[in-house]
Design a protein around this motif. Structure first.
Motif, short mmCIF file in Angstrom:
data_model
loop_
_atom_site.label_atom_id
_atom_site.label_comp_id
_atom_site.label_asym_id
_atom_site.label_seq_id
_atom_site.Cartn_x
_atom_site.Cartn_y
_atom_site.Cartn_z
N GLY A 29 -117.93 -47.77 -48.98
CA GLY A 29 -116.88 -48.40 -48.49
C GLY A 29 -117.23 -49.87 -48.26
O GLY A 29 -118.25 -50.61 -48.66
N THR A 30 -115.74 -50.57 -47.77
CA THR A 30 -115.80 -51.81 -47.37
C THR A 30 -115.95 -52.18 -46.00
O THR A 30 -115.70 -51.46 -45.40
CB THR A 30 -114.55 -52.55 -48.12
N LYS A 31 -116.07 -53.54 -45.82
CA LYS A 31 -116.69 -54.06 -44.52
C LYS A 31 -115.11 -53.88 -43.72
O LYS A 31 -115.20 -53.49 -42.55
CB LYS A 31 -117.02 -55.45 -44.41
N GLU A 32 -114.01 -54.26 -44.47
CA GLU A 32 -112.78 -54.35 -43.63
C GLU A 32 -112.37 -52.75 -43.41
O GLU A 32 -112.03 -52.36 -42.17
CB GLU A 32 -111.60 -54.56 -44.59
N GLU A 33 -112.87 -51.76 -44.06
CA GLU A 33 -112.63 -50.25 -43.70
C GLU A 33 -113.33 -49.83 -42.38
O GLU A 33 -112.72 -49.27 -41.62
CB GLU A 33 -112.97 -49.38 -44.80
N TRP A 34 -114.57 -50.35 -42.48
CA TRP A 34 -115.51 -49.84 -41.29
C TRP A 34 -115.27 -50.48 -40.07
O TRP A 34 -115.26 -50.11 -39.05
CB TRP A 34 -116.95 -50.03 -41.76
N LEU A 35 -114.86 -52.01 -40.15
CA LEU A 35 -114.40 -52.72 -38.98
C LEU A 35 -113.20 -52.03 -38.43
O LEU A 35 -113.05 -51.81 -37.28
CB LEU A 35 -114.13 -54.09 -39.23
N ARG A 36 -112.30 -51.44 -39.18
CA ARG A 36 -111.08 -50.77 -38.74
C ARG A 36 -111.39 -49.76 -38.03
O ARG A 36 -110.81 -49.31 -37.03
CB ARG A 36 -110.00 -50.69 -39.97
N TYR A 37 -112.23 -48.91 -38.83
CA TYR A 37 -112.70 -47.59 -38.13
C TYR A 37 -113.30 -47.72 -36.92
O TYR A 37 -112.96 -46.82 -35.83
CB TYR A 37 -113.66 -46.94 -39.25
N PHE A 38 -114.45 -48.66 -36.88
CA PHE A 38 -115.10 -48.53 -35.54
C PHE A 38 -114.25 -49.27 -34.36
O PHE A 38 -114.42 -48.86 -33.17
CB PHE A 38 -116.09 -49.67 -35.71
N ALA A 39 -113.35 -50.06 -34.86
CA ALA A 39 -112.38 -50.70 -33.77
C ALA A 39 -111.45 -49.60 -33.24
O ALA A 39 -111.00 -49.73 -32.21
CB ALA A 39 -111.47 -51.85 -34.50
#
Length: 287
Positions: free
Chosen positions: A228-238
């Motif tokens: 996955g991408t950093k953007e995907e994971w940042l959005r997920y954890f947020a």
């Protein structure tokens, strides 16, 4: 006398903010981690093979007389979760009378889906429980429920399937937050391990705080190990909440009432919170 405190850890990325900065070396041989999927942790906790850790919120309700909940720790969401998906061959509005395959790794989300489809849509559904493999699940079913990293991975290649986030559906119908996992503590170990429990709890809270303040290192770790991408994971954890306060309690106890109404629970449950008072060797049970 039990030598170490046995702590569960869910084998999904959604709990990593609570564990990423946990000071395990500080505790040396005083604790032991047991890492399993939610359904396995639920069973181990009920058998007394684990003393504390995250379990399915539904399992907490089934054993509420034996557990208390650690304050300010959960896996919750006020809307979209990003890792609890119903994958369907047709729109949800056409699923009345359908056959749905359920993952065998969950308790809370399986029953949340039943509440949504039976209470809010008034559907009659046939359910089967299977290993979490989307292609196999959809061979003989109209839709399939996956959770955790299985759901995240499957969504990336869902193609023309209709994908529904259960946190979004719950919030749409109720307006409530939903708590999927809760950090539980077996009442029987409190006296023996009170001071250690307080230390572990504090370390979990510190890890959560550090990750929230600086999610970058955790996101880099997850990208490396889970894709996955950093953007995907940042959005997920947020989108995830790892707190457990009044908002989460109200939503969860409404879920328990819905489950009892449908006969999924024998009776509604309330959540009792454990908190260590820094100046007293006792516990506070609050509702």
């Amino acid at each position: 006398m039990q030598k170490s405190l046995r702590i569960g850890q869910i084998l999904y990325t959604n709990v990593l903010p609570v564990y990423y900065y946990f000071e395990q070396a500080k505790f040396e041989d005083r604790i032991a981690f047991i890492r399993q999927v939610p359904a396995q942790l639920n069973l181990a906790m009920a058998k007394g093979e684990i003393d504390m850790g995250p379990i399915s919120s539904f399992s907490y309700a089934e054993h509420a007389s034996q557990y208390v909940a650690l304050a300010d720790l959960s896996v919750s969401a006020n809307g979209r979760v990003g890792s609890l998906f119903l994958f369907s061959k047709k729109p949800i509005e056409q699923l009345n009378g359908a056959k749905i395959a359920l993952t065998n790794t969950s308790a809370t989300t399986v029953n949340l889906l039943k509440i949504i489809l039976h209470k809010f849509y008034d559907y009659e559904i046939t359910y089967v429980t299977q290993e979490p493999n989307l292609a196999h699940m959809l061979q003989d079913a109209d839709a399939a429920l996956l959770i955790g990293d299985d759901a995240i991975t499957a969504e990336r290649t869902a193609g023309e399937l209709h994908v529904y986030d259960l946190g979004e559906l719950w919030h749409r119908f109720t307006g409530y937050s939903m708590t999927f996992a809760i950090w539980a503590l077996r009442r029987e170990v409190i006296d023996e391990h009170f001071a250690l429990i307080a230390e572990v709890h504090a370390s979990f809270l510190t890890s959560k705080k550090k990750t929230k303040a600086n999610p970058g290192p955790l996101v880099d770790y997850v990208c490396t190990h889970f894709g996955g991408t950093k953007e995907e994971w940042l959005r997920y954890f947020a989108g995830l909440q790892h707190d457990f306060g009044e908002v989460q309690r109200v939503g969860l106890e409404y879920y328990y009432r819905c489950a009892a109404e449908l006969g999924l629970l024998a009776a509604p449950a309330t959540v009792e919170l454990w908190q260590a008072d820094g100046h007293k060797t006792n516990i506070t049970l609050a509702r």
